[in-house]
Design a protein around this motif. Sequence first.
Motif, PDB file in Angstrom:
ATOM      1  N   UNK A 297       0.810  -1.172  -0.189  1.00 26.90           N
ATOM      2  CA  UNK A 297      -0.361   0.086  -0.164  1.00 26.90           C
ATOM      3  C   UNK A 297       0.697   0.848  -0.050  1.00 26.90           C
ATOM      4  N   UNK A 298       1.776   0.863   1.270  1.00 29.87           N
ATOM      5  CA  UNK A 298       2.947   3.039   1.394  1.00 29.87           C
ATOM      6  C   UNK A 298       3.896   2.385   0.068  1.00 29.87           C
ATOM      7  N   UNK A 450     -11.901  12.101   5.727  1.00 30.58           N
ATOM      8  CA  UNK A 450     -13.057  12.367   5.621  1.00 30.58           C
ATOM      9  C   UNK A 450     -12.479  13.338   3.617  1.00 30.58           C
ATOM     10  N   UNK A 451     -11.473  13.658   4.113  1.00 34.20           N
ATOM     11  CA  UNK A 451     -10.112  14.410   3.468  1.00 34.20           C
ATOM     12  C   UNK A 451     -10.063  12.941   2.497  1.00 34.20           C
ATOM     13  N   UNK A 452     -10.039  11.619   2.388  1.00 37.25           N
ATOM     14  CA  UNK A 452      -9.916  10.752   1.377  1.00 37.25           C
ATOM     15  C   UNK A 452     -10.739  10.731   0.845  1.00 37.25           C
ATOM     16  N   UNK A 459      -5.785   9.409  -4.696  1.00 33.07           N
ATOM     17  CA  UNK A 459      -4.884  10.924  -4.414  1.00 33.07           C
ATOM     18  C   UNK A 459      -4.335  10.475  -2.481  1.00 33.07           C
ATOM     19  N   UNK A 460      -4.908  10.435  -1.466  1.00 28.76           N
ATOM     20  CA  UNK A 460      -4.300   9.866  -0.555  1.00 28.76           C
ATOM     21  C   UNK A 460      -3.506   9.317  -0.187  1.00 28.76           C
ATOM     22  N   UNK A 492      -1.305  20.084  -3.502  1.00 29.07           N
ATOM     23  CA  UNK A 492      -1.070  19.245  -4.207  1.00 29.07           C
ATOM     24  C   UNK A 492      -1.558  18.212  -5.080  1.00 29.07           C
ATOM     25  N   UNK A 493      -1.017  17.089  -3.881  1.00 27.22           N
ATOM     26  CA  UNK A 493      -1.581  15.857  -5.229  1.00 27.22           C
ATOM     27  C   UNK A 493      -2.853  15.898  -4.830  1.00 27.22           C
ATOM     28  N   UNK A 494      -3.828  15.641  -3.647  1.00 26.80           N
ATOM     29  CA  UNK A 494      -5.434  15.305  -4.047  1.00 26.80           C
ATOM     30  C   UNK A 494      -5.898  16.515  -4.498  1.00 26.80           C
TER      31      UNK A 494
END
Length: 1390
Positions: A297-298, A450-452, A459-460, A492-494
């Motif tokens: 995953x990482x 929530x951010x995910x 993206x997360x 930037x990424x999300x």
Amino acid sequence: MAKARKPKNEEAPGAKTSENTGAKVLHQKLFLSIDFKKRQIYGYTELEVSVPDIGIVGLHAENLGIESVLVDGEPTVFEYYPHHQNSETESNWNSVSDPASAADAAAIEYVGVLKREDTANLLINCCKPSKDLSEQLDNVTLENGSQSSGEVKQNVKLIRINYWVEKVEAGIHFDGNIVHTDNQMRRARCWFPCIDDEYHRCSFDLEFTVPHNFVAVSVGKLLYQVMCKEDTTRKTYVYELAIPIAPRWVSLVAGPLEVLPDRTNFLISNLCLPHDLSRLRNTMEFFHEAYSYYEDYLSANFPFGFYKQVFLPPEMVVTSSTSGASLSIFSSHMLYDERVIDQTIDTRIKLASALAKQWFGVYITPESPNDDWLLDGLAGFLTDMFIKQFLGNNEARYRRYKANCAVCKADDSGAMCLSASPSCKDLFGTHFIGMHGKIRSWKSGAVLQMLEKQMGSDSFRKILQKIISRAKDPSNSIRSLSTKEFRQFANKIGNLERPFLKEFFQRWISSCGCPVLRIGLSYNKRKNNVEMAALRECTAALDARLSVIGATSDSESRDVDAGWPGIMSIRVYELDGMSDHPKLPMAGDRWQLLELPCHSKLAAKRYQKPKKGGKPDGAEDNVDAIAPLENKTSIESPLAWIKADPEMEYIAEIHLHQPLQMWVNQLEKDGDVVAQAQAIASLEALKQHSFSVVNALKNVLTDSKVFWRIRIGAAFALAKTASEETDWAGLQHLIKFYKSRRFDAEIGLPKPNDFHDFPEYFVLEAIPHAIAIVRGAEGKSPREAVEFILQLLKYNDNSGNRYSDVFWLAVLVQSVGDLEFCQQSLTFLAPLLKRIDRLLQFDRLMPSYNGILTISCIRTLAQTALKLSDSISFDHICKLIEPFRNSDTILQIRIEASRALLDIEYQSKGISSTLLLFMKYVVEESSLRGQVKLCVHTMRLCQIAVGCDSDDCVDTVSLLDLLHLFKSHVVFNNELLRYYLFCIFQILAGRPPTLFGVPKEKPLQLVDVEACIEPKNVFSVPGAEAGEPSLALGDAKGQSLDVAPYGVPIRPQEMFMPIVPELKLPEPVAAYDETQHLEPRMESQNQPSHENPIVHEIPSDGEGPTEELANREANPPTKEPQKEPDMVSVSVSHEVKKSVIRIKVRPSGATSRAEGSARTIERSQGIVVRHDIDRGQTSSASVDAPQRISTDAVSISNQNHVEEVNSCHDVGSRMTASIGSVKFVSEGDTFGKELQCTAESGKTSTSQKADNNNQTVAPSFLPLDNSMENEAQQKYASLQTLSVGKEKEKKKDKEKKEKKRKREDPVYLEKKRLKKEKKRKEKEMAKLVSSSSDPATKKIESVAEAKAEEASDGAMLIKVEPKAEPSAATEARPLPKFRIKLKSKAFNNS
């Protein structure tokens, strides 16, 4: 304003460089030799330190014996100040007399100790430079892996410290033949000198010498193991850890351990004691999958290379899981064999969580304390991904839903704020301990999810991979992470917009509180849409949110109450399909009105056929959604059900009001476990349950395709619906379902156990518990439920079952404890207890898994005894349970027995006795984990005691003993125990159990013994100005008193004896509008009460809160007037620069019980007393009080609250009074005491205006008007005429309403009539006794007889003869008499 960025390879902002003189450790070597026979640890450590310009290096060290210190090979001067030895000194707790003052004392002690522990106490002089060492360090690779010329130019010294561990009881422990560390906060210093700071990191080289047949496992990579040349019976293990870590993450376990390498991944090693090897092998079969999943995953390998897991007995660990760098230590009770089912899920989640913390928390570290939440949340997010992958999406969503519900209930104060200076600063890491820490962890994970949801899962995932990849970059390794950086990654990424992120982080991270939505709906047939109204609230009060950000202005208040970013989605399920409507804004107006269009054609067809006789104005177009519905056709709408926030995009508490049938539809047709759980909760909360609800719950319970946790929830909901109104349908369905699965239909008895179907096993296991909580009209269990549980216990048969039934039996036994026996079912009690006793005996012969069966039996016996205290003797139960507390019993059983005895002690003798028993158990308990469990249980009992309206209060002796325990070395060794003890003090004082909001400065009412120079001045009044009198306390000989050591009872009357002949008390000034009626702080305020420190005087009496005092505080209007002491010090200022009265009292040798009681009330009501206010013109009185013969000779007021003397003189007035020395004269003398008062006024009126709410009512002192003559004629003049002034208008109205209510209450009127009759009889009896000729047997009323006389100079003389009830010691002594002479100028007779 954003702070300046610092290089990542430098020390984090959270590190307190000022505390360790600015030194930085670049690398540390640790060489220790462990002698198991002598139980000694000795060796040395070498530190490569960047020395600051001052040449002094400060380190942390505790429990260590420093033999010598060398700098670059040469001895140097050092100073060592152990903190824990200083903390053993006596403290002055003489001001402690109630829970509030004890909580203040505990807060001062706790914060003071935490601050001292942050201060370096091993100071080393490094002034002599060494060029040779600097030349050798030219090519040293620094902690970030790069060659830095700037670092080489620093003054780097090599410090060697030879030491031994004096007390192997904190940080590192000997348990039998095992040595292990506990990794508690600020306890690494207890086994090696270091800069013990969470944000100060360095690389390590470790060498441990142990017996040759032992294994020493530590952090990092094992380089080699070699036999010692000097002693061939010993072996040295050498470890290397190139990745810089904080000293806290250095772990060590040494002992006769068995090593079990993983079969699939050789980088994983598992260790345990020999007798746990088989269970370890079964438990760890899955672990390589979790290990590989995290790496995939990482997109990175495990950062520390090798990963080691050690399982130790529960007695040896503080918590079930302890993390170190590349090493995790667990409790062996988590291990299970192939026959155990229930422990599997919990163990796998804990192992996966510990592995996730290795990635985020140990390897990736927070940049500052305000960033702790981020690493904790990322570890929780990674654990949730494991649950979703290996335990299923239903398990992951259900756990997240329950966690969100818990967060919404607990997130009501600033303590739950994730990242803000007030919430994280000065908390010293305690925000991760206890339930508050668990709630914060759940909230952190939920916020990241929530951010995910906002940016997408891909993206997360890229953000997490970016964080790991930059930490592994050898050219520029950055292993710390801040909230600001993560926010930039999200942008930037999300691809999340900056305004949204700014608002999101401000509201969810830097503030507290969760949204509460109350939604109602109605279907409009004409428009074919759903009309919805929503009210948005917050779980945290506005004051709590303002306290977090420090806002005070109205504009800031509006910003805080603006709402949350984003729009909530509403999902409408119709007969023809489902549609999402993202229309509910979470910001802006609190009230929102929405219209959601429906797409079903059925509604349009029905609208074309209106009802006959319908009203032309369309009044029947709207169908009320709240109307009761029993079938689907009763509402003319296409709606099936509605869901708010279906994807859990918000941590929100949603109250959706929709028709009953829509909830039933949601439960039966929605496949989402969250929707099903919400429907069950809503149906269970109904006041009346129809048969349609019961049938829907029954259908869910019997459907094997439904998630098993939802089926269990339906079973408990069925138990709640079972009642006489529903003809016990819920109970019948539960019994019928169980019998259909587990009974033999032919013989009507349970079949042998078969647990091959795990989901069915969990559901059936919960049925007995659900049946046991069924209650009838009188709160008793039905006879059928009791008989059914007895039948299950009697005929349980596990023969032929491949799985253990220990958890199954434990649930059955605990179900007996949940029963409420009535007279009809009491006949089943004896056979039930007989079965429990039989299981206890069986478990002694063949111990069950982790003693589960014995634990359930002990718990059930205690619960049954508490419920049937009239039938079962507590002493008999205690004698039965006490043997299980033996030291040879396993920890789980020993702790459960102690818990049961504490419960019985609380039920029979109250909270004070329970605290004393708890302290006894804590001292006797040898394991740190056991101490923590006992303290947590006692904390819950304290919450029960404070929450219930009882007269049970904690006495002073118990509070002082608890304070001594709080400061003892037992608590120093156990950081968790110390924190929970602090929480107990806060709970007893009615405050939140957290360090958040506790004032970091010392409140004025507490005296610090360390700040006093002279021993006689250790009890001086704090806050007194120069020249003001002080209060000294001591024994009868005039020597100051010390607090007795822990465990020795202290009699209050011996502890607070005045030692000076003349006592002058500073004048307290009330800081509230009214001092007589104060509302309880916890009920009247939303913010924690301890945010406003309480300031009051040192009492002159040590009498603790008694039952009479508690009753008086609880019901002030109905109690008898409390008699006042001789020694008083009272004054109330009308406003600043207005005149007050000063009374100087010379007390007698006997102290007054009432004085301590009055001051105890003053503390409990939170009166702030200040000594530094400018008083303007004052009046004073000097009194030589006689020895106490009558408790009524001097009485101020008949009020039951804090007594404040009020005065009716104005700004320009002046009044003085003096009482001379007392002469006890014979009966022939007329006066033995003279009181001379002079009054002068510059105004013609003495009336006071009480219309200002912020103005304190001015005192009154002996009203000098015509009423005095009437008082003299009635012979009732006394010092009781000192009134307490007027009450607020609002309070008067409240009292009038209360009196009116009482006048209409027949019970109150009857009590009042009996009270008057009793007083009348007492007066008649007193008159009869007073007419007797024997003066020694007279009974004198407690009033002072006053006679008005006219003096020659025009002044009025009042003869006051106090009458008292003579005691045995004073029978022969004549009664004291004194005369009052009043001289008046500009006397106001109005």
